[in-house]
Design a protein around this motif. Structure first.
Motif, PDB file in Angstrom:
ATOM      1  N   PRO A  13      -1.331 -35.441 -18.845  1.00 24.75           N
ATOM      2  CA  PRO A  13      -0.796 -34.819 -17.628  1.00 24.75           C
ATOM      3  C   PRO A  13      -0.574 -33.315 -17.787  1.00 24.75           C
ATOM      4  O   PRO A  13      -0.757 -32.567 -16.818  1.00 24.75           O
ATOM      5  N   THR A  73      -3.131 -30.694 -16.577  1.00 26.97           N
ATOM      6  CA  THR A  73      -3.279 -30.405 -15.155  1.00 26.97           C
ATOM      7  C   THR A  73      -3.144 -28.906 -14.899  1.00 26.97           C
ATOM      8  O   THR A  73      -2.166 -28.276 -15.315  1.00 26.97           O
ATOM      9  N   SER A  83      -3.288 -37.619 -13.676  1.00 25.09           N
ATOM     10  CA  SER A  83      -2.144 -38.358 -13.149  1.00 25.09           C
ATOM     11  C   SER A  83      -2.514 -39.822 -12.952  1.00 25.09           C
ATOM     12  O   SER A  83      -3.662 -40.142 -12.639  1.00 25.09           O
ATOM     13  N   THR A  97      -6.627 -32.444 -12.240  1.00 33.14           N
ATOM     14  CA  THR A  97      -5.352 -33.135 -12.117  1.00 33.14           C
ATOM     15  C   THR A  97      -5.400 -34.413 -12.936  1.00 33.14           C
ATOM     16  O   THR A  97      -6.294 -35.244 -12.737  1.00 33.14           O
TER      17      THR A  97
END
Length: 120
Positions: free
Chosen positions: A87, A90, A119, A117
């Motif tokens: 994460p 990102t 996630s 991104t």
């Protein structure tokens, strides 16, 4: 006029992989270093990885062992293979190239940025 065009960003789950690509076009005599940088809102842009025309590479400590940078000199392209994404990876990723338009005139060029991104 020189242009850098990036592709390959997107949404991926933690542990996944993405491959970014960047192609330089226009008035190009030669390209020395190419690289990838990233930026998150409120923070400075940071180096991810760079590669010289001879193939020497440099990586941020945070991505060593997970990301691989490569380039094809004949096509003026640079790629970033990103594995085991976290994460904290990102960010908006930017391609950079040090380009000689003539034998003596060098410029520092940036792509438009591509969002990555990570996630679940």
């Amino acid at each position: 006029q020189v242009q850098l065009v990036e592709s390959g960003g997107g949404l991926v789950q933690p542990g996944g992989s993405l491959r970014l690509s960047c192609a330089a076009s226009g008035s190009i005599f030669s390209i020395t270093a190419m690289g990838w940088y990233r930026q998150v809102p409120g923070k400075q842009r940071e180096l991810v990885a760079t590669i010289t025309s001879g193939g020497s590479t440099n990586y941020a400590d945070s991505v060593k062992g997970r990301f691989i940078i490569s380039r094809t000199n004949a096509k003026n392209t640079v790629n970033l293979q990103m594995d085991s994404l976290k994460p904290e990876d990102t960010a908006v990723y930017y391609c950079n190239a040090k380009i000689y338009a003539t034998l003596t005139r060098r410029g520092d060029y940036w792509g438009q940025g591509t969002q990555v991104t990570v996630s679940s």
